[in-house]
Design a protein around this motif. Structure first.
Motif, PDB file in Angstrom:
ATOM      1  N   GLY A  83       0.805  -1.210   0.000  1.00 48.52           N
ATOM      2  CA  GLY A  83       0.000   0.000   0.000  1.00 48.52           C
ATOM      3  C   GLY A  83       0.837   1.258   0.000  1.00 48.52           C
ATOM      4  O   GLY A  83       0.565   2.203  -0.749  1.00 48.52           O
ATOM      5  N   ASN A  84       1.890   1.284   0.833  1.00 46.62           N
ATOM      6  CA  ASN A  84       2.726   2.479   0.938  1.00 46.62           C
ATOM      7  C   ASN A  84       3.585   2.703  -0.304  1.00 46.62           C
ATOM      8  O   ASN A  84       3.639   3.816  -0.844  1.00 46.62           O
ATOM      9  CB  ASN A  84       3.623   2.368   2.177  1.00 46.62           C
ATOM     10  CG  ASN A  84       2.834   2.411   3.470  1.00 46.62           C
ATOM     11  OD1 ASN A  84       1.787   3.045   3.552  1.00 46.62           O
ATOM     12  ND2 ASN A  84       3.316   1.728   4.494  1.00 46.62           N
ATOM     13  N   VAL A  85       4.251   1.648  -0.759  1.00 52.74           N
ATOM     14  CA  VAL A  85       5.103   1.769  -1.941  1.00 52.74           C
ATOM     15  C   VAL A  85       4.252   2.048  -3.180  1.00 52.74           C
ATOM     16  O   VAL A  85       4.591   2.900  -4.014  1.00 52.74           O
ATOM     17  CB  VAL A  85       5.952   0.492  -2.142  1.00 52.74           C
ATOM     18  CG1 VAL A  85       6.739   0.564  -3.445  1.00 52.74           C
ATOM     19  CG2 VAL A  85       6.894   0.289  -0.969  1.00 52.74           C
ATOM     20  N   LEU A 125      -4.979   4.939  -0.614  1.00 55.58           N
ATOM     21  CA  LEU A 125      -4.243   3.672  -0.575  1.00 55.58           C
ATOM     22  C   LEU A 125      -3.382   3.562   0.682  1.00 55.58           C
ATOM     23  O   LEU A 125      -3.248   2.480   1.255  1.00 55.58           O
ATOM     24  CB  LEU A 125      -3.361   3.547  -1.818  1.00 55.58           C
ATOM     25  CG  LEU A 125      -4.079   3.336  -3.151  1.00 55.58           C
ATOM     26  CD1 LEU A 125      -3.074   3.344  -4.302  1.00 55.58           C
ATOM     27  CD2 LEU A 125      -4.861   2.035  -3.141  1.00 55.58           C
ATOM     28  N   VAL A 126      -2.809   4.671   1.117  1.00 59.41           N
ATOM     29  CA  VAL A 126      -2.006   4.669   2.343  1.00 59.41           C
ATOM     30  C   VAL A 126      -2.873   4.301   3.543  1.00 59.41           C
ATOM     31  O   VAL A 126      -2.484   3.489   4.393  1.00 59.41           O
ATOM     32  CB  VAL A 126      -1.333   6.045   2.561  1.00 59.41           C
ATOM     33  CG1 VAL A 126      -0.665   6.107   3.933  1.00 59.41           C
ATOM     34  CG2 VAL A 126      -0.304   6.311   1.472  1.00 59.41           C
ATOM     35  N   VAL A 127      -4.072   4.883   3.611  1.00 56.45           N
ATOM     36  CA  VAL A 127      -4.981   4.589   4.723  1.00 56.45           C
ATOM     37  C   VAL A 127      -5.430   3.131   4.681  1.00 56.45           C
ATOM     38  O   VAL A 127      -5.428   2.433   5.708  1.00 56.45           O
ATOM     39  CB  VAL A 127      -6.205   5.522   4.676  1.00 56.45           C
ATOM     40  CG1 VAL A 127      -7.209   5.150   5.761  1.00 56.45           C
ATOM     41  CG2 VAL A 127      -5.773   6.973   4.839  1.00 56.45           C
ATOM     42  N   VAL A 128      -5.795   2.650   3.510  1.00 52.00           N
ATOM     43  CA  VAL A 128      -6.231   1.259   3.358  1.00 52.00           C
ATOM     44  C   VAL A 128      -5.124   0.291   3.761  1.00 52.00           C
ATOM     45  O   VAL A 128      -5.366  -0.708   4.454  1.00 52.00           O
ATOM     46  CB  VAL A 128      -6.667   0.979   1.905  1.00 52.00           C
ATOM     47  CG1 VAL A 128      -6.848  -0.515   1.667  1.00 52.00           C
ATOM     48  CG2 VAL A 128      -7.955   1.717   1.588  1.00 52.00           C
ATOM     49  N   GLY A 129      -3.893   0.587   3.353  1.00 54.03           N
ATOM     50  CA  GLY A 129      -2.792  -0.321   3.619  1.00 54.03           C
ATOM     51  C   GLY A 129      -2.352  -0.363   5.068  1.00 54.03           C
ATOM     52  O   GLY A 129      -1.835  -1.390   5.530  1.00 54.03           O
ATOM     53  N   SER A 138     -13.536   1.712  10.594  1.00 51.39           N
ATOM     54  CA  SER A 138     -14.012   3.008  10.086  1.00 51.39           C
ATOM     55  C   SER A 138     -12.966   3.679   9.210  1.00 51.39           C
ATOM     56  O   SER A 138     -13.260   4.130   8.101  1.00 51.39           O
ATOM     57  CB  SER A 138     -14.380   3.921  11.258  1.00 51.39           C
ATOM     58  OG  SER A 138     -15.447   3.382  12.006  1.00 51.39           O
ATOM     59  N   LEU A 139     -11.709   3.735   9.707  1.00 49.29           N
ATOM     60  CA  LEU A 139     -10.642   4.364   8.931  1.00 49.29           C
ATOM     61  C   LEU A 139     -10.379   3.594   7.642  1.00 49.29           C
ATOM     62  O   LEU A 139     -10.134   4.189   6.589  1.00 49.29           O
ATOM     63  CB  LEU A 139      -9.367   4.448   9.764  1.00 49.29           C
ATOM     64  CG  LEU A 139      -9.326   5.542  10.838  1.00 49.29           C
ATOM     65  CD1 LEU A 139      -8.071   5.407  11.684  1.00 49.29           C
ATOM     66  CD2 LEU A 139      -9.385   6.922  10.189  1.00 49.29           C
ATOM     67  N   HIS A 140     -10.419   2.270   7.739  1.00 50.05           N
ATOM     68  CA  HIS A 140     -10.171   1.446   6.550  1.00 50.05           C
ATOM     69  C   HIS A 140     -11.235   1.709   5.484  1.00 50.05           C
ATOM     70  O   HIS A 140     -10.904   1.878   4.301  1.00 50.05           O
ATOM     71  CB  HIS A 140     -10.167  -0.033   6.927  1.00 50.05           C
ATOM     72  CG  HIS A 140      -9.835  -0.941   5.794  1.00 50.05           C
ATOM     73  ND1 HIS A 140      -8.541  -1.287   5.458  1.00 50.05           N
ATOM     74  CD2 HIS A 140     -10.633  -1.549   4.870  1.00 50.05           C
ATOM     75  CE1 HIS A 140      -8.558  -2.078   4.398  1.00 50.05           C
ATOM     76  NE2 HIS A 140      -9.815  -2.261   4.027  1.00 50.05           N
ATOM     77  N   TYR A 141     -12.501   1.759   5.896  1.00 48.29           N
ATOM     78  CA  TYR A 141     -13.575   1.992   4.938  1.00 48.29           C
ATOM     79  C   TYR A 141     -13.537   3.411   4.381  1.00 48.29           C
ATOM     80  O   TYR A 141     -13.893   3.643   3.222  1.00 48.29           O
ATOM     81  CB  TYR A 141     -14.926   1.707   5.583  1.00 48.29           C
ATOM     82  CG  TYR A 141     -15.236   0.240   5.722  1.00 48.29           C
ATOM     83  CD1 TYR A 141     -14.648  -0.694   4.877  1.00 48.29           C
ATOM     84  CD2 TYR A 141     -16.131  -0.236   6.681  1.00 48.29           C
ATOM     85  CE1 TYR A 141     -14.915  -2.042   4.984  1.00 48.29           C
ATOM     86  CE2 TYR A 141     -16.422  -1.589   6.798  1.00 48.29           C
ATOM     87  CZ  TYR A 141     -15.811  -2.488   5.953  1.00 48.29           C
ATOM     88  OH  TYR A 141     -16.091  -3.827   6.058  1.00 48.29           O
ATOM     89  N   ILE A 142     -13.122   4.365   5.196  1.00 51.12           N
ATOM     90  CA  ILE A 142     -12.952   5.736   4.695  1.00 51.12           C
ATOM     91  C   ILE A 142     -11.869   5.766   3.615  1.00 51.12           C
ATOM     92  O   ILE A 142     -12.029   6.383   2.562  1.00 51.12           O
ATOM     93  CB  ILE A 142     -12.597   6.703   5.842  1.00 51.12           C
ATOM     94  CG1 ILE A 142     -13.810   6.911   6.753  1.00 51.12           C
ATOM     95  CG2 ILE A 142     -12.115   8.048   5.293  1.00 51.12           C
ATOM     96  CD1 ILE A 142     -13.515   7.710   7.996  1.00 51.12           C
ATOM     97  N   GLY A 143     -10.753   5.084   3.894  1.00 52.79           N
ATOM     98  CA  GLY A 143      -9.672   5.019   2.913  1.00 52.79           C
ATOM     99  C   GLY A 143     -10.115   4.363   1.620  1.00 52.79           C
ATOM    100  O   GLY A 143      -9.822   4.861   0.524  1.00 52.79           O
ATOM    101  N   ALA A 144     -10.847   3.248   1.740  1.00 55.49           N
ATOM    102  CA  ALA A 144     -11.347   2.562   0.543  1.00 55.49           C
ATOM    103  C   ALA A 144     -12.371   3.426  -0.191  1.00 55.49           C
ATOM    104  O   ALA A 144     -12.393   3.473  -1.425  1.00 55.49           O
ATOM    105  CB  ALA A 144     -11.962   1.226   0.928  1.00 55.49           C
ATOM    106  N   ALA A 150     -11.805   7.694  -6.369  1.00 54.97           N
ATOM    107  CA  ALA A 150     -10.785   8.590  -6.915  1.00 54.97           C
ATOM    108  C   ALA A 150     -10.000   7.896  -8.022  1.00 54.97           C
ATOM    109  O   ALA A 150      -9.674   8.506  -9.051  1.00 54.97           O
ATOM    110  CB  ALA A 150      -9.835   9.050  -5.818  1.00 54.97           C
ATOM    111  N   GLY A 151      -9.690   6.626  -7.825  1.00 51.04           N
ATOM    112  CA  GLY A 151      -8.986   5.872  -8.862  1.00 51.04           C
ATOM    113  C   GLY A 151      -9.820   5.746 -10.129  1.00 51.04           C
ATOM    114  O   GLY A 151      -9.295   5.864 -11.244  1.00 51.04           O
TER     115      GLY A 151
END
Length: 271
Positions: A83-85, A125-129, A138-144, A150-151
């Motif tokens: 996710g980060n890379v 992607l950073v938040v999801v990863g 909650s944070l994971h779903y916000i990131g997704a 956006a993608g």
């Protein structure tokens, strides 16, 4: 041809290979069920899976969603790394594509919006990863919820831009290919969302398959930038930085809506 041509294909190869390794690790560690397993139960006994073998009894908690595959260690560590890379590589690709279109005298709100959506995709992607779904739902779903739309918007805008700058027949074929990939991404994302909100075993499993299709499709789309990145140079990055800087420069005494720029060339050259 420059070394930048390697970047888009590297993103696709690294990310697609990485998430499939994460999936394989999750299956072997009994954290999810194999994609080919369509049989689910309300509950399973603790002896339903032998160590070293895929699960033979699965519940809704074992649906092989991409995020679910990267929930538990050791695969969660690799999932975060991907996710980060991947987010960093997406950011660089979006910025270089933005600069390349500026070099081709195609500075428009579409190009700027594409850059913003690409950066937003990377942030999601950073938040999801880094926030696993079972520990920070909650944070994971916000990131997704940020990364996926956006993608999709980014690839839609890039289709428009590809047609705008197309000159040769090969350019138009690339535009057609990107439209096809975008249509697949749109259909798979919509279906994934529709299936995901239901608790049916069958629909949840279909949601996972659509999610995999969407992510891989978007990564393949990013890989198609290899076609244009052979012409990218270090000057492309400079052009993007200069244009971004000039957007904030105003002429002395001008109103906030003035479009006349008065940027110091020396200050731009120092970027």
């Amino acid at each position: 041809m420059t070394a930048w041509i390697v970047l888009p294909i590297s993103l696709s190869a690294f990310s697609i290979t990485g998430i499939w390794i994460v999936y394989a690790m999750a299956v072997m560690n009994h954290h999810v069920c194999p994609v080919e397993n369509w049989s689910y139960n309300e509950s399973c006994s603790s002896e339903s899976a032998k160590r070293g073998y895929p699960k033979s009894c699965c519940t809704l908690e074992d649906i092989p969603l991409i995020s679910k595959c990267g929930t538990y260690p050791p695969e969660s560590c690799l999932f975060s790394l991907i996710g980060n890379v991947g987010a960093f590589m997406v950011l660089v690709i979006c910025f270089l594509r933005y600069g390349q279109l500026i070099e081709q005298s195609h500075s428009s709100w579409v190009n700027t919006t594409a850059l913003i959506t690409g950066c937003t995709n990377a942030a999601g992607l950073v938040v999801v990863g880094n926030f696993q779904v079972d520990y920070a739902k909650s944070l994971h779903y916000i990131g997704a919820g940020v990364a996926f739309p956006a993608g999709l918007l980014f690839v839609c805008l890039q289709c428009v831009l590809t047609y705008h700058v197309a000159v040769s027949a090969l350019d138009f074929w690339m535009a057609h290919l990107r439209v096809f990939l975008t249509i697949v991404a749109l259909i798979s994302l919509v279906l994934s969302g529709i299936f995901f909100i239901h608790e049916s075993f069958l629909l949840q499993h279909l949601a996972a398959i659509c999610e995999w299709l969407f992510v891989i499709d978007i990564l393949v789309f990013y890989g198609t930038f290899t076609y244009e990145f052979g012409a990218v140079s270090n000057d492309t990055l400079v052009a993007a930085l200069q244009h971004s800087n000039s957007r904030g420069c105003k002429s002395p005494g001008s109103s906030s809506t003035s479009t006349h720029l008065n940027c110091n060339p020396e200050s731009i050259a120092m970027i």
